[in-house]
Enzyme design. Sequence first.
Site, PDB file in Angstrom:
ATOM      1  N   PRO A   2      13.425 -76.931 -30.377  1.00 36.63           N
ATOM      2  CG  PRO A   2      12.018 -77.165 -32.215  1.00 36.63           C
ATOM      3  CD  PRO A   2      12.093 -77.436 -30.743  1.00 36.63           C
ATOM      4  CD  GLU A   3      18.835 -74.106 -28.165  1.00 32.02           C
ATOM      5  OE1 GLU A   3      19.654 -73.179 -28.327  1.00 32.02           O
ATOM      6  OE2 GLU A   3      19.068 -75.105 -27.452  1.00 32.02           O
ATOM      7  CE  LYS A  58      14.524 -70.726 -27.688  1.00 31.62           C
ATOM      8  NZ  LYS A  58      14.670 -71.671 -26.556  1.00 31.62           N
ATOM      9  NE  ARG A 261      17.271 -77.036 -20.263  1.00 33.92           N
ATOM     10  CZ  ARG A 261      16.874 -76.308 -21.299  1.00 33.92           C
ATOM     11  NH1 ARG A 261      16.350 -75.098 -21.116  1.00 33.92           N
ATOM     12  NH2 ARG A 261      16.988 -76.773 -22.529  1.00 33.92           N
TER      13      ARG A 261
END
Length: 271
Positions: A2-3, A58, A261
Amino acid sequence: MPELPEVETTLRGLAPHLVGQRIHGVILRRPDLRWPIAEQIEQLLPGATITDVRRRAKYLLIDTDAGGSAVLHLGMSGSLRVLPGDTPPRAHDHVDISLQNGRVLRFNDPRRFGCLLWQRDCETHELLASLGPEPLSPAFTGDYLHALARGRRAAVKTFLMDQAVVVGVGNIYAAESLHRAGISPLREAGKVSRERYRRLADAVKEILAYAIQRGGTTLRDFISPDGAPGYFEQELMVYGREGQACKHCGRELKHATIGQRATVWCAACQR
């Protein structure tokens, strides 16, 4: 993982059900998360009243009148739901915080990469103290990015995802923001002009605000507190679309690994 939009969506879904509620009890079914659940959670939360629910980067911060706050991170796959108190626990339901209204705040974390900590002063916690500005705040501007990037040779996408530079911009929204700003993720951060950083800062703000409006992005694990998926996935321009056509120019999207990434971009639209 989750961002920022997913955590903000969680916050907005939870806050109306939590603020002002007195905590009746805490059940820890499995405290051995990536960061072990703080023992103060069991000791200090029962009897406390929730005074506010906030977000920093976050992290969700649940403020109480017990002299501190619960600091919660959803990790890779965690979720929070407010449920009727008699709802049977499912697999990976590690924590229940029962409320005076008979409902329960339940933390589910299949991969156990999340955390639930206790802190007297959240801003001084080691996980929060060195974080950069919030991307939707006035402090986050193109001029700020340009000044900070001076002399940096790292790829601009890696720079943008550095939580000491700006918080909450992870892989999804970094890729989407760079595409909107027309900047190649491979370009050295120190070689991006001031004007292009201004476009990038605007793109970050626009995309994050819209993603929050759409309830975040559901890829694998994220659901909002009411169980609904996030709908920003339908708006993605580049993330997860390697080999497909760019929605702007029709060219095939490229794929590479930057800073460990996966990165997707359009070589024609992004320079």
